[in-house]
Every structure is written in structure tokens, then in C-alpha cells.
Enzyme design. Structure first.
Site, short mmCIF file in Angstrom:
data_model
loop_
_atom_site.label_atom_id
_atom_site.label_comp_id
_atom_site.label_asym_id
_atom_site.label_seq_id
_atom_site.Cartn_x
_atom_site.Cartn_y
_atom_site.Cartn_z
N ASN A 134 10.53 6.49 11.55
CA ASN A 134 10.61 5.55 12.75
C ASN A 134 9.89 5.99 13.95
O ASN A 134 9.04 5.12 14.84
CB ASN A 134 11.93 5.03 12.98
CG ASN A 134 12.45 4.29 12.14
OD1 ASN A 134 12.44 2.90 12.20
ND2 ASN A 134 13.49 4.53 10.98
N GLU B 270 12.45 -0.22 5.38
CA GLU B 270 13.24 -1.41 5.45
C GLU B 270 12.38 -2.64 5.89
O GLU B 270 12.69 -3.73 5.25
CB GLU B 270 14.34 -1.28 6.35
CG GLU B 270 15.32 -2.30 6.48
CD GLU B 270 16.66 -2.22 7.23
OE1 GLU B 270 17.36 -3.04 7.73
OE2 GLU B 270 17.18 -0.97 7.52
N LEU C 271 0.84 -1.33 -0.18
CA LEU C 271 0.02 0.05 -0.09
C LEU C 271 0.92 1.15 -0.04
O LEU C 271 0.40 2.36 -0.24
CB LEU C 271 -0.96 0.01 1.36
CG LEU C 271 -1.91 -1.18 1.31
CD1 LEU C 271 -2.94 -0.91 2.67
CD2 LEU C 271 -2.84 -1.33 0.10
#
Length: 292
Positions: A126, A92, A74
Site C-alpha cells: 500500500n 484487494e 497483469l
């Protein structure tokens, strides 16, 4: 001095500004900033050595791979190009899932980024996805501060954090490796770890073991640390006098009851204890004998 481009502060919105939903992307689509999406050979992609996240859970990668196999991808990964190779900026886990599935290509956004921008975006992604443990986040923040000359206030604004939150994060790096390892493994939370910072290293490890063994919450940990930091109250050493001890023993034998002499040979008090009316009368008789 740090580049003051505020566009990076928008985080993932800036990273995926094209708003593409890529399930079958095969054609190159360029955007105004020179970025474009392409179906990129996985063999040409390298993992970013400066990626803040250092650990990846095999089980979660397998779950992601299963989801991608069923629903497709997606969101493309983001990479930068150098010579004929590509380095991952964000995504990643998606890249690892594609490799696990044995796919040869993956949809990717090619971003024209400086190394500084690449490091910032990797950290922003992150943080927003909550993929980092507290120590990984602190290390990444510290790297940006040291390498690019940001003030804490400037970097906090770019990352969408408060300055105090950023400062508290960096303070975790002062902890010994043994405590950092416990935070990385999830045995201690960031809140627990911050409580331990004022303690010397030996007490930090002792307190950490206590927290884990007794499953203390943060408030209980704060109380534990406060008690460890409080200086131990030494009991005053009472000076003894041999002549008073001898007098105390002599009176005790004479009266047949407990006698305590407190003070010095020059000044003090004598405490005589009795435990019945008869005993009191007996003590009075002894003390007044010479007056009869």
C-alpha cells in the site's frame, strides 16, 4: 521481539519474486520458497481484516474492472492459505474488480507467510502504490511497532522509510478524531495536520476550519499555529491617582489646552500641548503671570 528477516524489506519485489505475468494462469507453478500461482476460486477468498487500507473508491474500482476486462490481469493477487480458505495479502482492489466483473476465479500467488510477514507485506504494498491516506498508514505502522516489538529505526528500514518520516507519521495518531477525519477525506494534508499537533484540541479544530476556509498552504498554517501558541501580551494596568487626575483637570481648565500628568504624586512629568504660536504665548502668559 520482531523477526529480523530482511527479505520482506524488498517490498513488492519480494512479494512478486516469481516475476510472472499472469493473464491465463491455470497451472500451479511452485517456487523455491514454496509459493505458487494458481487460478483460485473467488468464493474461497477472504478479505484481510488487518488490511491497512480501510476505504475503497467505487469509481476507481470500476475503472480498474474496465481495464482488466480489456487488458486482462497483469499482476496476480497474493494470498495466504489457512485450512480451506485464502486471505488476501496484497491486491484487494484487483479482487474487488474481479468480483464486480462477475468472474469466478482470479490468478493468485499462494504465499507461505507468518501473520507478521503478512501484515508487513500488506503495508509495504500500500505504501509503494500510495494507496493509503496518512492516518491509515500511521495506524498500520503503529500496529507493527506495538505488536511485534520493532524499534522505529528497525521498522523504518524494513519499510524503506527514514526514521523521522516514520516518527512523524505516528504523531498524527495524537490528533483528535475530528482532525483525523479531515485528513482521511482529503480536506487537510498530512503536512497541515502535523502543524496542528502542538495546539490544544479546541484550537486544533478552530485552526483546521481556518485552513480549509482560507485554503492556507503549509507555510501559512505554520505561521497561524505559531501565532496561536504565542502568549497574548497583556497591557500593563496603569495605576491611577485621584489627586493627579484632579490636578490634571484643574490645569487643563486654567490653560485651556490638553494637559497630561504622568507618574506618581512623588515624581512624574506634566505634558502641556499647544497648537499655535498664539496658544503658546497664552500659556506662557498664564504660567509667568505671578512673576511679573
Amino acid at each position: 521481539m520482531a523477526n529480523k528477516n530482511r527479505g520482506l524489506g524488498r517490498g513488492l519485489d519480494a512479494l512478486f519474486s516469481q516475476g510472472e505475468s499472469v493473464l491465463e494462469a491455470t497451472e500451479t507453478k511452485k517456487s523455491e520458497d514454496g509459493s505458487y500461482i494458481i487460478e483460485l476460486p473467488i468464493s474461497q477468498i477472504d478479505i484481510n481484516k488487518e488490511q491497512p487500507r480501510k476505504s475503497f473508491d467505487d469509481e476507481s474500482i470500476a475503472e480498474l474492472a474496465a481495464s482488466i476486462k480489456t487488458n486482462g490481469l497483469l499482476q496476480p493477487i497474493a494470498v495466504t492459505k489457512e485450512n480451506n480458505r485464502y486471505t488476501i495479502v496484497a491486491g484487494e482492489r484487483r479482487y474487488r474488480a474481479f468480483r464486480q466483473l462477475g468472474y469466478e476465479t482470479i490468478p493468485a500467488i499462494i504465499k507461505n507467510l507468518t501473520r507478521q510477514q503478512s501484515m508487513e507485506l500488506a503495508l509495504v504494498e500500500n505504501i509503494q502504490r500510495k494507496d493509503l491516506n496518512s492516518i491509515e498508514e500511521a495506524m498500520a505502522i503503529n500496529s507493527l511497532l506495538e505488536e511485534f516489538g520493532y524499534t522505529q529505526q528497525e521498522l523504518a528500514q524494513r519499510l524503506g522509510k527514514s526514521r523521522s518520516a516514520l516518527a512523524n507519521s505516528i504523531r498524527l495518531l495524537s490528533l483528535p478524531e475530528s482532525i483525523k477525519k479531515m485528513v482521511k477525506s482529503g480536506e487537510l494534508t498530512e503536512g497541515h495536520a502535523r502543524c496542528l499537533i502542538p495546539l490544544p484540541e479546541k484550537l486544533q479544530n478552530e485552526a483546521a476550519k481556518n485552513i480549509i476556509d482560507k485554503q492556507l498552504n503549509v507555510r501559512q498554517t505554520e505561521a497561524l499555529v505559531k501565532s496561536l501558541l504565542a502568549p497574548a501580551k497583556e497591557k500593563p494596568v496603569k495605576k491611577t491617582y485621584a489627586e493627579l487626575n484632579e490636578a490634571q483637570d484643574s490645569i487643563r481648565r486654567c490653560l485651556g489646552t490638553k494637559v497630561t500628568i504622568a507618574g506618581t504624586p512623588k515624581k512624574g512629568k506634566i505634558l502641556i500641548e499647544y497648537y499655535s504660536e498664539d496658544e503658546l504665548e497664552s500659556i506662557i502668559d498664564v504660567l509667568t503671570y505671578n512673576n511679573d
